[in-house]
Design a protein around this motif. Structure first.
Motif, PDB file in Angstrom:
ATOM      1  N   ILE A   1     -14.695 -10.391  39.652  1.00 33.39           N
ATOM      2  CA  ILE A   1     -15.906  -9.776  39.096  1.00 33.39           C
ATOM      3  C   ILE A   1     -15.611  -9.153  37.736  1.00 33.39           C
ATOM      4  N   ALA A   2     -14.445  -8.513  37.599  1.00 32.68           N
ATOM      5  CA  ALA A   2     -14.123  -7.790  36.369  1.00 32.68           C
ATOM      6  C   ALA A   2     -13.630  -8.691  35.246  1.00 32.68           C
ATOM      7  N   THR A   3     -13.104  -9.852  35.562  1.00 37.15           N
ATOM      8  CA  THR A   3     -12.499 -10.704  34.536  1.00 37.15           C
ATOM      9  C   THR A   3     -13.451 -11.063  33.395  1.00 37.15           C
ATOM     10  N   PRO A   4     -14.684 -11.512  33.650  1.00 42.86           N
ATOM     11  CA  PRO A   4     -15.565 -11.828  32.511  1.00 42.86           C
ATOM     12  C   PRO A   4     -15.850 -10.611  31.627  1.00 42.86           C
ATOM     13  N   VAL A   5     -16.012  -9.463  32.234  1.00 40.49           N
ATOM     14  CA  VAL A   5     -16.275  -8.244  31.460  1.00 40.49           C
ATOM     15  C   VAL A   5     -15.063  -7.890  30.609  1.00 40.49           C
ATOM     16  N   LEU A   6     -13.871  -7.994  31.191  1.00 40.29           N
ATOM     17  CA  LEU A   6     -12.652  -7.668  30.446  1.00 40.29           C
ATOM     18  C   LEU A   6     -12.406  -8.653  29.310  1.00 40.29           C
ATOM     19  N   ILE A   7     -12.665  -9.915  29.542  1.00 36.48           N
ATOM     20  CA  ILE A   7     -12.479 -10.916  28.491  1.00 36.48           C
ATOM     21  C   ILE A   7     -13.448 -10.655  27.338  1.00 36.48           C
TER      22      ILE A   7
END
Length: 90
Positions: free
Chosen positions: A78-84
């Motif tokens: 869930i967090a990966t797209p936001v972090l990228i």
């Protein structure tokens, strides 16, 4: 050995995680922002312990470990797209 690597990564994450708010928050508000981080971090520990206890009581003492692993994996997905996106914006 895996626990040591996990603790090392968590320590690095904590250092990296605290730096952007320190740069974005005015110095006079930094104490309040850090206190909110600590309140959420330490305040959610009892809820995690309660959830782990319920899982262990229902499914056995080994069950909380794979359940926690799956939850951490889902949180990462869930967090990966936001972090990228955040890394690209810097």
């Amino acid at each position: 050995m895996p626990i040591d690597i996990t603790q090392l990564l968590q320590a690095g994450h904590r250092l990296r995680h605290r730096q952007p708010p320190a740069e974005a928050v005015p110095p006079e508000m930094l104490g309040r922002v850090n206190s909110v981080y600590k309140m959420l971090g330490w305040g959610l520990i009892p809820l995690g312990a309660l959830a782990g206890g319920l899982v262990a009581h229902t499914f056995g003492l080994r069950a909380p470990y794979p359940v926690a692993g799956v939850l951490r994996g889902v949180a990462l997905l869930i967090a990966t797209p936001v972090l990228i996106r955040a890394m690209r914006d810097q």
